[in-house]
Design a protein around this motif. Structure first.
Motif, PDB file in Angstrom:
ATOM      1  N   THR A   1       0.822  -1.221   0.000  1.00  0.00           N
ATOM      2  CA  THR A   1       0.000   0.000   0.000  1.00  0.00           C
ATOM      3  C   THR A   1       0.853   1.267   0.000  1.00  0.00           C
ATOM      4  O   THR A   1       0.367   2.347   0.293  1.00  0.00           O
ATOM      5  N   SER A   2       2.123   1.149  -0.346  1.00  0.00           N
ATOM      6  CA  SER A   2       3.057   2.261  -0.171  1.00  0.00           C
ATOM      7  C   SER A   2       3.029   3.292  -1.295  1.00  0.00           C
ATOM      8  O   SER A   2       3.569   4.386  -1.129  1.00  0.00           O
ATOM      9  N   CYS A   3       2.423   2.945  -2.438  1.00  0.00           N
ATOM     10  CA  CYS A   3       2.565   3.815  -3.602  1.00  0.00           C
ATOM     11  C   CYS A   3       1.495   3.498  -4.643  1.00  0.00           C
ATOM     12  O   CYS A   3       0.679   2.592  -4.480  1.00  0.00           O
ATOM     13  N   GLY A   4       1.533   4.268  -5.734  1.00  0.00           N
ATOM     14  CA  GLY A   4       0.698   3.967  -6.892  1.00  0.00           C
ATOM     15  C   GLY A   4       1.440   3.002  -7.797  1.00  0.00           C
ATOM     16  O   GLY A   4       2.490   3.346  -8.354  1.00  0.00           O
ATOM     17  N   GLN A   5       0.927   1.785  -7.952  1.00  0.00           N
ATOM     18  CA  GLN A   5       1.673   0.733  -8.652  1.00  0.00           C
ATOM     19  C   GLN A   5       1.430   0.688 -10.161  1.00  0.00           C
ATOM     20  O   GLN A   5       1.983  -0.158 -10.865  1.00  0.00           O
ATOM     21  N   PHE A   6       0.612   1.594 -10.655  1.00  0.00           N
ATOM     22  CA  PHE A   6       0.328   1.651 -12.095  1.00  0.00           C
ATOM     23  C   PHE A   6      -0.091   3.073 -12.416  1.00  0.00           C
ATOM     24  O   PHE A   6      -0.817   3.699 -11.638  1.00  0.00           O
ATOM     25  N   GLY A   7       0.377   3.593 -13.555  1.00  0.00           N
ATOM     26  CA  GLY A   7       0.040   4.962 -13.910  1.00  0.00           C
ATOM     27  C   GLY A   7      -0.061   5.183 -15.399  1.00  0.00           C
ATOM     28  O   GLY A   7      -0.017   4.237 -16.199  1.00  0.00           O
ATOM     29  N   GLU A   8      -0.171   6.433 -15.780  1.00  0.00           N
ATOM     30  CA  GLU A   8      -0.462   6.810 -17.168  1.00  0.00           C
ATOM     31  C   GLU A   8       0.640   6.415 -18.137  1.00  0.00           C
ATOM     32  O   GLU A   8       0.359   5.962 -19.255  1.00  0.00           O
ATOM     33  N   ILE A   9       1.897   6.556 -17.754  1.00  0.00           N
ATOM     34  CA  ILE A   9       2.974   6.195 -18.677  1.00  0.00           C
ATOM     35  C   ILE A   9       2.997   4.687 -18.918  1.00  0.00           C
ATOM     36  O   ILE A   9       3.177   4.222 -20.048  1.00  0.00           O
ATOM     37  N   SER A  10       2.802   3.913 -17.846  1.00  0.00           N
ATOM     38  CA  SER A  10       2.720   2.452 -18.006  1.00  0.00           C
ATOM     39  C   SER A  10       1.563   2.071 -18.910  1.00  0.00           C
ATOM     40  O   SER A  10       1.683   1.172 -19.758  1.00  0.00           O
ATOM     41  N   ALA A  11       0.429   2.757 -18.734  1.00  0.00           N
ATOM     42  CA  ALA A  11      -0.742   2.474 -19.572  1.00  0.00           C
ATOM     43  C   ALA A  11      -0.473   2.845 -21.030  1.00  0.00           C
ATOM     44  O   ALA A  11      -0.869   2.112 -21.948  1.00  0.00           O
ATOM     45  N   THR A  12       0.191   3.970 -21.248  1.00  0.00           N
ATOM     46  CA  THR A  12       0.499   4.407 -22.609  1.00  0.00           C
ATOM     47  C   THR A  12       1.390   3.393 -23.319  1.00  0.00           C
ATOM     48  O   THR A  12       1.148   3.022 -24.478  1.00  0.00           O
ATOM     49  N   ALA A  13       2.421   2.923 -22.623  1.00  0.00           N
ATOM     50  CA  ALA A  13       3.329   1.933 -23.207  1.00  0.00           C
ATOM     51  C   ALA A  13       2.603   0.616 -23.468  1.00  0.00           C
ATOM     52  O   ALA A  13       2.782  -0.018 -24.523  1.00  0.00           O
ATOM     53  N   ALA A  14       1.771   0.198 -22.505  1.00  0.00           N
ATOM     54  CA  ALA A  14       1.039  -1.057 -22.666  1.00  0.00           C
ATOM     55  C   ALA A  14       0.062  -0.974 -23.842  1.00  0.00           C
ATOM     56  O   ALA A  14      -0.028  -1.895 -24.662  1.00  0.00           O
ATOM     57  N   ALA A  15      -0.663   0.141 -23.932  1.00  0.00           N
ATOM     58  CA  ALA A  15      -1.632   0.308 -25.025  1.00  0.00           C
ATOM     59  C   ALA A  15      -0.936   0.289 -26.379  1.00  0.00           C
ATOM     60  O   ALA A  15      -1.465  -0.247 -27.356  1.00  0.00           O
TER      61      ALA A  15
ATOM     62  N   ARG B   1      10.065   1.827  -4.138  1.00  0.00           N
ATOM     63  CA  ARG B   1       9.076   1.265  -3.198  1.00  0.00           C
ATOM     64  C   ARG B   1       8.468  -0.042  -3.698  1.00  0.00           C
ATOM     65  O   ARG B   1       8.146  -0.925  -2.913  1.00  0.00           O
ATOM     66  N   PHE B   2       8.288  -0.132  -5.014  1.00  0.00           N
ATOM     67  CA  PHE B   2       7.578  -1.285  -5.587  1.00  0.00           C
ATOM     68  C   PHE B   2       8.066  -1.484  -7.014  1.00  0.00           C
ATOM     69  O   PHE B   2       8.346  -0.510  -7.724  1.00  0.00           O
ATOM     70  N   MET B   3       8.145  -2.733  -7.444  1.00  0.00           N
ATOM     71  CA  MET B   3       8.509  -2.990  -8.841  1.00  0.00           C
ATOM     72  C   MET B   3       7.948  -4.333  -9.310  1.00  0.00           C
ATOM     73  O   MET B   3       7.719  -5.253  -8.517  1.00  0.00           O
ATOM     74  N   VAL B   4       7.707  -4.416 -10.605  1.00  0.00           N
ATOM     75  CA  VAL B   4       7.358  -5.675 -11.247  1.00  0.00           C
ATOM     76  C   VAL B   4       8.649  -6.454 -11.474  1.00  0.00           C
ATOM     77  O   VAL B   4       9.617  -5.923 -12.043  1.00  0.00           O
ATOM     78  N   VAL B   5       8.682  -7.707 -11.012  1.00  0.00           N
ATOM     79  CA  VAL B   5       9.902  -8.509 -11.113  1.00  0.00           C
ATOM     80  C   VAL B   5       9.752  -9.715 -12.035  1.00  0.00           C
ATOM     81  O   VAL B   5      10.737 -10.381 -12.355  1.00  0.00           O
ATOM     82  N   ASP B   6       8.521 -10.006 -12.470  1.00  0.00           N
ATOM     83  CA  ASP B   6       8.322 -11.109 -13.412  1.00  0.00           C
ATOM     84  C   ASP B   6       6.968 -10.939 -14.082  1.00  0.00           C
ATOM     85  O   ASP B   6       6.125 -10.152 -13.618  1.00  0.00           O
ATOM     86  N   TYR B   7       6.747 -11.675 -15.143  1.00  0.00           N
ATOM     87  CA  TYR B   7       5.513 -11.527 -15.913  1.00  0.00           C
ATOM     88  C   TYR B   7       5.238 -12.803 -16.692  1.00  0.00           C
ATOM     89  O   TYR B   7       6.126 -13.630 -16.909  1.00  0.00           O
ATOM     90  N   GLN B   8       3.973 -12.955 -17.071  1.00  0.00           N
ATOM     91  CA  GLN B   8       3.504 -14.151 -17.773  1.00  0.00           C
ATOM     92  C   GLN B   8       3.839 -15.425 -17.016  1.00  0.00           C
ATOM     93  O   GLN B   8       4.286 -16.436 -17.576  1.00  0.00           O
ATOM     94  N   ILE B   9       3.567 -15.359 -15.712  1.00  0.00           N
ATOM     95  CA  ILE B   9       3.666 -16.518 -14.827  1.00  0.00           C
ATOM     96  C   ILE B   9       2.365 -16.577 -14.027  1.00  0.00           C
ATOM     97  O   ILE B   9       1.647 -15.575 -13.946  1.00  0.00           O
ATOM     98  N   PRO B  10       2.034 -17.717 -13.413  1.00  0.00           N
ATOM     99  CA  PRO B  10       0.852 -17.750 -12.542  1.00  0.00           C
ATOM    100  C   PRO B  10       1.036 -16.789 -11.376  1.00  0.00           C
ATOM    101  O   PRO B  10       2.125 -16.717 -10.789  1.00  0.00           O
ATOM    102  N   ILE B  11      -0.016 -16.061 -11.041  1.00  0.00           N
ATOM    103  CA  ILE B  11       0.023 -15.130  -9.908  1.00  0.00           C
ATOM    104  C   ILE B  11      -1.188 -15.377  -9.020  1.00  0.00           C
ATOM    105  O   ILE B  11      -2.151 -16.040  -9.425  1.00  0.00           O
ATOM    106  N   TYR B  12      -1.131 -14.808  -7.824  1.00  0.00           N
ATOM    107  CA  TYR B  12      -2.271 -14.836  -6.912  1.00  0.00           C
ATOM    108  C   TYR B  12      -2.740 -13.415  -6.646  1.00  0.00           C
ATOM    109  O   TYR B  12      -1.928 -12.511  -6.424  1.00  0.00           O
TER     110      TYR B  12
END
Length: 237
Positions: free
Chosen positions: A105-119, A158-169
């Motif tokens: 709960t320490s920060c905003g984990q997703f934002g506009e730049i991430s969304a722009t790149a993803a889109a 504070r927070f980072m994505v460390v892996d992707y396209q793996i099973p998550i909970y």
């Protein structure tokens, strides 16, 4: 289902259906109906826990899950951004990015730049089991984003994505809910439903059948017909 990997690593999930056709068929539906179809087919507790909603009530997400695993960490190592290169390279048209946050709960984990790149790489929405920031930008750009809360604090350090396209909970209605890459994600103003990949089409077909019956039932009820007769004729009430 196939996961392709190389040195980035790039992990692209290949569906065995036309994503545009299936998305166009899911979008008119609603979360309660998709959940009902799953229950009917024996899949219980496939909804994310209450509290995860879109930034605006009209936003919907529908598409195969692109999973992202994140952790709370004070690391400010710039090299960690290399992970994002492989992440964006792995996205295919029509995916919905789903991020776990391990309850951070320490920060905003997703934002506009991430969304722009993803889109730009074909992503059609995001489901964050945590928080967003830049909410007005996300709303103005029309990028469907679901979250539990909003937080203006920067994630770096504070927070980072460390892996992707793996099973998550993520948080589910009855504890932890597992999401695999390619599971179908459907969300609207009532919350988010997770359809196991192999059930994507079967759930859709049943939900469409019920959706059509409900339309007839709704019309008959509005005309003042006997509720018992309506239920007997259309089976949905």
């Amino acid at each position: 289902m196939e996961i392709i990997a190389n040195t980035y690593p790039v992990r692209q999930f290949q569906t065995n259906y036309d994503w545009e056709e299936i998305r166009a068929r899911y979008l008119p539906l609603y979360a309660g109906l998709v959940s009902d179809a799953l229950e009917h087919l024996g899949y219980h507790s496939q909804c994310m826990a209450s509290g995860i909603y879109p930034l605006t009530h009209t936003m919907k997400v529908a598409g195969p899950a692109f999973t992202c695993h994140g952790i709370a960490t004070p690391s400010r190592d710039e090299k960690i951004h290399d992970i994002r290169l492989g992440m964006f390279k792995s996205m295919t048209p029509g995916v919905v990015q789903v991020r776990d946050t391990q309850g951070d709960t320490s920060c905003g984990q997703f934002g506009e730049i991430s969304a722009t790149a993803a889109a730009a790489h074909g992503c059609v929405g995001a489901v964050i089991d945590g928080s967003t920031r830049d909410s007005n930008y996300l709303i103005d750009m029309g990028f469907p984003t679901f979250c539990r809360f909003r937080n203006p604090v920067e994630a770096f350090g504070r927070f980072m994505v460390v892996d992707y396209q793996i099973p998550i909970y993520v948080k589910g209605m009855d504890g932890l809910l597992k999401i695999n890459p390619g599971d179908y994600i459907f969300g609207d103003n009532d919350g988010v439903v997770v359809v196991p990949y192999d059930m994507t089409i079967q759930v859709l077909e049943l939900a469409e059948e019920w959706f059509a019956s409900e339309a007839k039932s709704r019309k008959a009820m509005a005309e003042g017909k006997n509720p018992f007769d309506v239920y007997e004729e259309f089976g949905r009430f």
